[in-house]
Design an enzyme around this catalytic site. Structure first.
Site, mmCIF file in Angstrom:
data_model
loop_
_atom_site.group_PDB
_atom_site.id
_atom_site.type_symbol
_atom_site.label_atom_id
_atom_site.label_comp_id
_atom_site.label_asym_id
_atom_site.label_seq_id
_atom_site.Cartn_x
_atom_site.Cartn_y
_atom_site.Cartn_z
ATOM 1 N N SER A 108 0.810 -1.227 0.000
ATOM 2 C CA SER A 108 0.000 0.000 0.000
ATOM 3 C C SER A 108 0.840 1.271 0.000
ATOM 4 C CB SER A 108 -0.917 0.021 1.226
ATOM 5 O OG SER A 108 -1.818 -1.041 1.184
ATOM 6 N N PHE A 255 -10.505 7.362 16.470
ATOM 7 C CA PHE A 255 -11.644 6.637 17.043
ATOM 8 C C PHE A 255 -11.295 5.277 17.628
ATOM 9 C CE2 PHE A 255 -13.389 9.257 13.487
ATOM 10 C CZ PHE A 255 -14.041 10.195 14.282
ATOM 11 N N GLU A 297 -10.500 6.105 2.550
ATOM 12 C CA GLU A 297 -9.998 4.738 2.430
ATOM 13 C C GLU A 297 -10.818 3.751 3.273
ATOM 14 O OE1 GLU A 297 -6.024 1.978 2.964
ATOM 15 O OE2 GLU A 297 -6.637 3.295 4.591
ATOM 16 N N ASP A 302 -8.505 -5.015 3.273
ATOM 17 C CA ASP A 302 -7.173 -5.627 3.211
ATOM 18 C C ASP A 302 -6.892 -6.518 4.427
ATOM 19 O OD1 ASP A 302 -4.264 -5.525 2.127
ATOM 20 O OD2 ASP A 302 -4.030 -4.801 4.179
ATOM 21 N N HIS A 306 -6.173 -10.560 4.598
ATOM 22 C CA HIS A 306 -4.933 -11.140 5.134
ATOM 23 C C HIS A 306 -5.231 -12.308 6.086
ATOM 24 C CE1 HIS A 306 -1.787 -8.703 3.401
ATOM 25 N NE2 HIS A 306 -2.333 -7.584 3.813
ATOM 26 N N ASP A 342 -5.695 0.023 -4.208
ATOM 27 C CA ASP A 342 -4.249 0.181 -4.332
ATOM 28 C C ASP A 342 -3.613 -1.082 -4.911
ATOM 29 O OD1 ASP A 342 -5.020 -1.116 -2.005
ATOM 30 O OD2 ASP A 342 -3.678 -0.001 -0.684
ATOM 31 N N HIS A 426 -1.037 -10.007 -0.724
ATOM 32 C CA HIS A 426 -1.556 -9.207 -1.831
ATOM 33 C C HIS A 426 -1.380 -9.987 -3.132
ATOM 34 C CE1 HIS A 426 -0.447 -5.349 0.629
ATOM 35 N NE2 HIS A 426 -1.335 -6.112 1.231
HETATM 36 ZN ZN LIG Z 1 -2.153 -5.578 3.068
#
Ligand SMILES: [Zn+2]
Length: 464
Positions: A108, A255, A297, A302, A306, A342, A426
């Site tokens: 990324s 947050f 985003e 992602d 993973h 990305d 990825h």
């Molecule tokens: Zn990643």
């Protein structure tokens, strides 16, 4: 989640690879304050975008979009395949090549640099050209000596900037909107040491940022002093209620201690949704008469991938889709809206399931012998899921339990993988870019990822 690139020291990269990146860097645009000044006076021109909203689904490969489309459609009682996500109605689409200058499969940081700075760089690097990394130049830690980012150019042109992420705000993608860093791992002051001792942490660069709105997770990366500065110099909010009640002024929101919760786990009263953050950001940014640039985003698609947890990847995709709907409803015709990823993930959808089969379910087909829709069996006589991953932490062993529909549709289920890795990786194939609004006509064909920067710059009238 651990990223593989942390194991690759950038100084060991072959010069031939770095030569490629240098060429790309040289071909990227350079700032032109005259063009930016001219752009100011041309606001309102039909061909020009006053505002740009860029959505990034982190890890949102095309298979993720297809599965999310079906999941969202099925959530509404449809079969799902015919459904459309909000951005799938955008009239302009392109394919984007995501490789980093030194890797076939990117991370990324390198990809965010391509989008935010207009040149490709090494894996793990934020807004620093690869030639400087190769030369181990002290300038790689000196933002003044580095090419300006989209954010810097937007601010020079009088535009307000907004940065939103569900990941830690110091994570690679949002960091590329306000920082330069030779390593994405320099998130906190405590990470500044050794060869990086002259660098400024990403957290400190966030504190120093002039952006109008910055919100996300990750207050653990900030020192007590930095949090104090955020509270005294900005309007600081720590939850959804405070965000909704915030006074006028530059807004900062953190947050969660680390990443914000997955959408599937979010407590309504604590953390705002990505759509709620987007709504607040657009309301505030719209007050700037010279326009704005907003990056939103969905950072945790992602992370779910993973862990080979398709459920949370798809529910975070729904949260992204809701945020895009807010942008479409609130932004005027003078706004270029783009949605992209990305990079992709090794996430697949396979096995000839029948039309309308639950996307998270076991792959089921028509059995001509029993004339029933049944789970399709593999060569060991075991059922499998439609969704799976090429690699990751959940390889099926001989004694693994036989999968049932209840098991595979539970929110914590981790899809099966082929190659046994601690964390799924990825993927290197192209991602999609969807666009609507002024300048969207340049989103077509197959492009290098750094071209996205040029499309945004051109839309705002900064370059031909
Ligand atoms: Zn990643």
């Amino acid at each position: 989640m651990t990223h593989f690139m942390r194991m690759i020291p950038s100084k060991k990269l072959p010069a031939s690879i770095l030569g490629l990146s240098t060429a790309l860097f040289l071909s990227a645009c350079t700032p032109n304050s005259t063009a930016e000044a001219t752009a100011k006076s041309n606001l309102g021109s039909k061909s020009q975008a006053k505002n740009v909203i860029l959505f990034i689904g982190d890890g949102m490969g095309i298979s993720t979009i297809t599965a999310a489309r079906i999941f969202d459609g099925q959530s509404q009682g449809k079969k799902g395949e015919e459904h459309q996500l909000a951005f799938e109605t955008f009239e302009n689409v392109a394919l984007v090549k995501t490789y980093n200058t030194n890797t076939q499969v990117p991370d990324s940081a390198g990809t965010a640099t391509a989008i935010m700075s207009g040149y490709k760089t090494n894996i793990g690097t934020i807004n620093v050209p690869p030639a400087l990394l190769d030369a181990r130049s002290a300038d790689s830690c000196n933002p003044e000596a580095l090419p300006p980012t989209l954010t810097q150019r937007a601010q020079n042109a009088g535009k307000a900037v907004g940065i939103l992420s569900t990941a830690r705000i110091t994570h690679a993608t949002p960091a590329a909107m306000y920082s330069h860093s030779p390593s994405r791992d320099l998130e906190a002051d405590k990470d500044i040491k050794g060869v990086f001792s002259n660098c400024t942490s990403i957290a400190q660069q966030m504190v120093d940022s002039e952006a109008e709105v910055i919100m996300g997770g990750g207050f653990k990366e900030f020192t007590a002093g930095q949090i104090e500065t955020l509270k005294t110099d900005f309007i600081y909010v720590g939850n959804k209620t405070e965000m909704a009640a915030a006074q006028n002024g530059k807004l900062r929101g953190l947050f969660n201690r680390s990443h914000m919760s997955y959408e599937a786990d979010r407590t309504e009263t604590d953390e705002p949704s990505l759509a709620e953050m987007t709504s607040v950001a657009i309301d505030r940014l719209s007050n700037n008469k010279e326009g704005y640039v907003l990056m939103v985003e969905a950072g945790r698609v992602d992370h779910a991938h993973h862990g080979t947890n398709a459920f949370r990847a798809l529910t975070d995709m729904q949260a992204l889709n809701e945020a895009v709907k807010v942008a479409k409803a609130k932004a005027g015709d003078d706004t270029l809206i783009m949605v992209t990823a990305d990079h992709s993930h090794v996430f697949t959808m396979a096995g000839y399931p029948v039309r309308g089969n639950p996307i998270l379910g076991l792959a089921k087909g028509f059995n001509p012998e029993t004339r029933q829709i049944e789970a399709i069996k593999d060569k060991d006589g075991k059922p499998y899921t439609t969704l799976g991953y090429h690699n990751g932490p959940n390889v099926r062993e001989a004694d693994s339990p036989v999968l049932t529909d209840n098991m595979v549709q539970a929110k914590d289920f981790r899809q099966q993988t082929a190659v046994n890795l601690g964390s799924e990786t990825h993927a290197g194939e192209d991602v999609a870019l969807y666009a609507t609004g002024p300048g969207a006509e340049n989103v077509r064909g197959v492009m290098e990822q750094n071209k996205i920067y040029n499309i945004m710059a051109k839309a705002m009238g900064w370059e031909e």
